[in-house]
Design a protein around this motif. Sequence first.
Motif, mmCIF file in Angstrom:
data_model
loop_
_atom_site.group_PDB
_atom_site.id
_atom_site.type_symbol
_atom_site.label_atom_id
_atom_site.label_comp_id
_atom_site.label_asym_id
_atom_site.label_seq_id
_atom_site.Cartn_x
_atom_site.Cartn_y
_atom_site.Cartn_z
ATOM 1 N N LEU A 149 0.899 -1.268 -0.024
ATOM 2 C CA LEU A 149 -0.021 0.168 0.098
ATOM 3 C C LEU A 149 0.930 1.084 0.235
ATOM 4 O O LEU A 149 1.894 1.271 0.305
ATOM 5 N N VAL A 150 0.389 2.490 -0.342
ATOM 6 C CA VAL A 150 1.016 3.843 -0.376
ATOM 7 C C VAL A 150 1.534 3.956 1.151
ATOM 8 O O VAL A 150 2.606 4.461 1.243
ATOM 9 N N GLU A 151 0.335 3.524 2.169
ATOM 10 C CA GLU A 151 0.724 3.665 3.623
ATOM 11 C C GLU A 151 2.323 2.720 3.957
ATOM 12 O O GLU A 151 2.578 3.234 4.916
ATOM 13 N N ALA A 152 2.419 1.797 3.172
ATOM 14 C CA ALA A 152 3.736 1.044 3.678
ATOM 15 C C ALA A 152 4.838 2.075 3.344
ATOM 16 O O ALA A 152 5.917 1.978 4.132
ATOM 17 N N PHE A 153 4.851 2.606 2.350
ATOM 18 C CA PHE A 153 5.927 3.687 1.917
ATOM 19 C C PHE A 153 5.952 4.859 3.175
ATOM 20 O O PHE A 153 6.985 5.202 3.596
ATOM 21 N N THR A 154 4.653 5.308 3.341
ATOM 22 C CA THR A 154 4.697 6.342 4.270
ATOM 23 C C THR A 154 5.158 6.036 5.690
ATOM 24 O O THR A 154 6.017 6.660 6.242
ATOM 25 N N ALA A 155 5.028 5.069 6.071
ATOM 26 C CA ALA A 155 5.149 4.365 7.494
ATOM 27 C C ALA A 155 6.561 4.153 7.507
ATOM 28 O O ALA A 155 7.269 4.331 8.679
ATOM 29 N N ILE A 156 7.377 3.446 6.588
ATOM 30 C CA ILE A 156 8.866 3.401 6.541
ATOM 31 C C ILE A 156 9.346 4.408 6.617
ATOM 32 O O ILE A 156 10.474 4.752 7.350
ATOM 33 N N HIS A 157 9.095 5.600 5.860
ATOM 34 C CA HIS A 157 9.767 6.885 5.790
ATOM 35 C C HIS A 157 9.494 7.793 6.867
ATOM 36 O O HIS A 157 10.170 8.745 7.320
ATOM 37 N N ALA A 158 8.254 7.629 7.524
ATOM 38 C CA ALA A 158 7.765 8.420 8.418
ATOM 39 C C ALA A 158 8.950 7.744 9.824
ATOM 40 O O ALA A 158 9.570 8.651 10.682
ATOM 41 N N CYS A 159 9.170 6.702 9.822
ATOM 42 C CA CYS A 159 10.209 6.062 10.822
ATOM 43 C C CYS A 159 11.553 6.392 10.376
ATOM 44 O O CYS A 159 12.402 7.049 11.480
ATOM 45 N N ASN A 160 11.947 6.494 9.254
ATOM 46 C CA ASN A 160 13.301 7.012 8.659
ATOM 47 C C ASN A 160 13.508 8.587 9.446
ATOM 48 O O ASN A 160 14.553 8.940 9.626
ATOM 49 N N ARG A 161 12.314 9.229 9.145
ATOM 50 C CA ARG A 161 12.382 10.586 9.468
ATOM 51 C C ARG A 161 12.772 11.003 10.981
ATOM 52 O O ARG A 161 13.300 11.981 10.933
ATOM 53 N N ILE A 162 12.168 10.215 11.785
ATOM 54 C CA ILE A 162 12.404 10.310 13.129
ATOM 55 C C ILE A 162 13.535 9.409 13.771
ATOM 56 O O ILE A 162 13.833 9.569 14.959
ATOM 57 N N GLY A 163 14.036 8.556 13.007
ATOM 58 C CA GLY A 163 15.038 7.612 13.428
ATOM 59 C C GLY A 163 14.437 6.420 14.213
ATOM 60 O O GLY A 163 15.092 5.606 15.079
ATOM 61 N N ALA A 164 13.322 6.213 13.897
ATOM 62 C CA ALA A 164 12.713 5.063 14.745
ATOM 63 C C ALA A 164 13.218 3.754 13.823
ATOM 64 O O ALA A 164 13.452 3.942 12.619
ATOM 65 N N ILE A 165 13.231 2.723 14.401
ATOM 66 C CA ILE A 165 13.856 1.520 13.874
ATOM 67 C C ILE A 165 12.314 0.692 13.214
ATOM 68 O O ILE A 165 11.360 0.347 13.994
ATOM 69 N N TYR A 166 12.168 0.525 12.064
ATOM 70 C CA TYR A 166 11.163 -0.347 11.696
ATOM 71 C C TYR A 166 11.538 -1.824 11.134
ATOM 72 O O TYR A 166 12.447 -2.146 10.786
ATOM 73 N N THR A 167 10.517 -2.591 11.193
ATOM 74 C CA THR A 167 10.423 -3.887 10.686
ATOM 75 C C THR A 167 9.244 -4.188 10.075
ATOM 76 O O THR A 167 7.934 -3.995 10.713
ATOM 77 N N VAL A 168 9.393 -4.717 8.858
ATOM 78 C CA VAL A 168 7.983 -5.232 8.006
ATOM 79 C C VAL A 168 7.908 -6.700 8.051
ATOM 80 O O VAL A 168 8.584 -7.424 7.904
ATOM 81 N N LEU A 169 6.773 -7.025 8.236
ATOM 82 C CA LEU A 169 6.284 -8.294 8.414
ATOM 83 C C LEU A 169 5.263 -8.641 7.358
ATOM 84 O O LEU A 169 4.570 -7.819 6.693
#
Length: 648
Positions: A144-164
Amino acid sequence: MTDSLNQLISASLLPLRKQCYSRERAEELLAARALHDEDPDKYWAWVAGQQRWIRPWTTLRSGGLTDFRYFEGGLINVADNCVDRWAEDATAADTAAIIWEGEPGDSRTVTYRELAAEVSSLAAGLLDLGVTKGDVVAIYMPNLVEAFTAIHACNRIGAIYTVLFSGFGADAVVSRLRASAAKAVVVADASYRRGKLVPLLDNLRTARRNLDHVAHTIVVDRTGRQVPLQRGEVSYAELVSAHPGGTPVVPLEPNDAAFLIFTSGTEATPKGVVHSVGGFLVGTWANAHWQVGREPGDVYWVAADVGWLTFPIQAVVGGLACGMTIACYEGALDTPTNERFYEFVERHGVTKVLAAPTVLRMLRKFGDELCARHPLPQLKLVTVQGEPLDADTFGWASEHLAGGVPIVNAYGQTETGSTWTYPVAGVDDLKAGSVGRPLPGHECVVVDDNGEPVPPGTKGNLLLTRPFPTLARTVWGNHDRYLSTYFGRFPGRYATNDEAVFDSDGHLWVLGRADDVINVAAHRISTMEIEAVVTAHDQVTEAAVIGVPDDTKGTVPIAFVTLMAGADADAVRADLIRLTGEELGGYARLARVYPTATLPKTRTGKIMRRLLRDVLVTGRPEGDTSAMEDPAALSAVVTAIAGSAAAR
């Protein structure tokens, strides 16, 4: 070179140089290779120079393969490079960043300007929920588009993401959330797959009953059902709309952890591989730059699941870092009809495609007539990765798809964070089944079991001999496991755990997992070598060869095959047993052949050979099945085995 390797490599087409994109591209690649020859770190300095730095780095690299660091002294942000820099560019801001289509046929196009605004607002919303730098956020959703936005929102603030994987059930979600200690989860209420709803939110709710550390769930209303939210859940749309001002990017040290991705396997505890902020950005920019090569008007479709690392490499990070327009599709490529792949390419003007080899095998199975009805004149390149590409599928796609489109075969791993060896289309020669030569900045060797290099034409263990930015830094919470898994057998060198061979032209051929090499009556042979003979049969569309225990020979090869429509299964079975004996030797003759309607695969398109072995030997899968795309495939295999036993 052994006869079986000769059989595998001679099946390739003659080297074929495709027309260059441009003289400038060829000259740029030659210059990059010259930098590598002088000093690989000079090449990486050039690549790093293509990014936007908040503060320039002072030390390019320190340390060796087990403890390297890149770009020390610098500060950078991935979202800034993938989103903001293009949104701030007057020419690029209103260019489509993402063209998305759902399986039901709904669609959405998002420009770089719109993407930047949504990413920033979501990042501000995460901060408001208490998610900060270093916290882990799980992303459990389809493409989804929201997968892109969620990943880059994490990148923006330095949160560590993991995609399931969106195909994971509750048990697989629990194990990965527990292992990562995720503080928040971004989830779609459901996803569409083969015309059915996959209940992601329900799975997550079941998983959360056993987890206290997940404080927040951000729910994307994918289906429009407006599912009532429970305690600890917030609406994605409301969170974004409540923070219209967004939040600034956080400057990050390039060696900070950016994300972790869990590899599937037989281990009881999932293994979370960690990739870095600056290293992953720099390396994936180079990956997309060389592997697909951005040209004006390009629409690049990464026909993979966001849960496969290829998607972040080529689409979410690498593709956007190159300023490309990314096409994104939610569902199954054969739903509602076999024409869906072709129709998607036509509808959205796709010019370049990345997929697993199984997608090309699927198109081949659908037939030449269907392919001919969809000439796809705008399609300029297809690149595949994820598992070996057989010569016959390469030949079919090169001849039939889009009137003869170049087919690039690439190789990499979850742990390498990029595909690091492949022919650069338009510049390098293409060979069916070969993964070309290592890209600048990468060095490898093929060695015997004692760690000694072997000559061209001799298969051995594929090792990496120097660090590069996208190589994984550790296993989440268990660095000793990282060291023992990848450096224990050949100290000082990274073990891919794959077997490979260099041919006399310097092209690399990856033969498959080292643990897929079988020993038949004291003769060692890769299952891929046998598969190359099996898939050469004109009635076989796909095959998986495994080794199973045998009282006399120790191990014997068994093949599972899917056949062309109308094929005579008994005749094909007899042919394959005869051909493998004639072409590879009696020791490699197939002991049994099981025609099956389908094969169990991951969502990335990789055949799950381990499950085939389990079912044949023990009657049931023994290890992790959470990554399996379609559980019905396992039932088809069980039916095929039972039917063959009854026939005997």
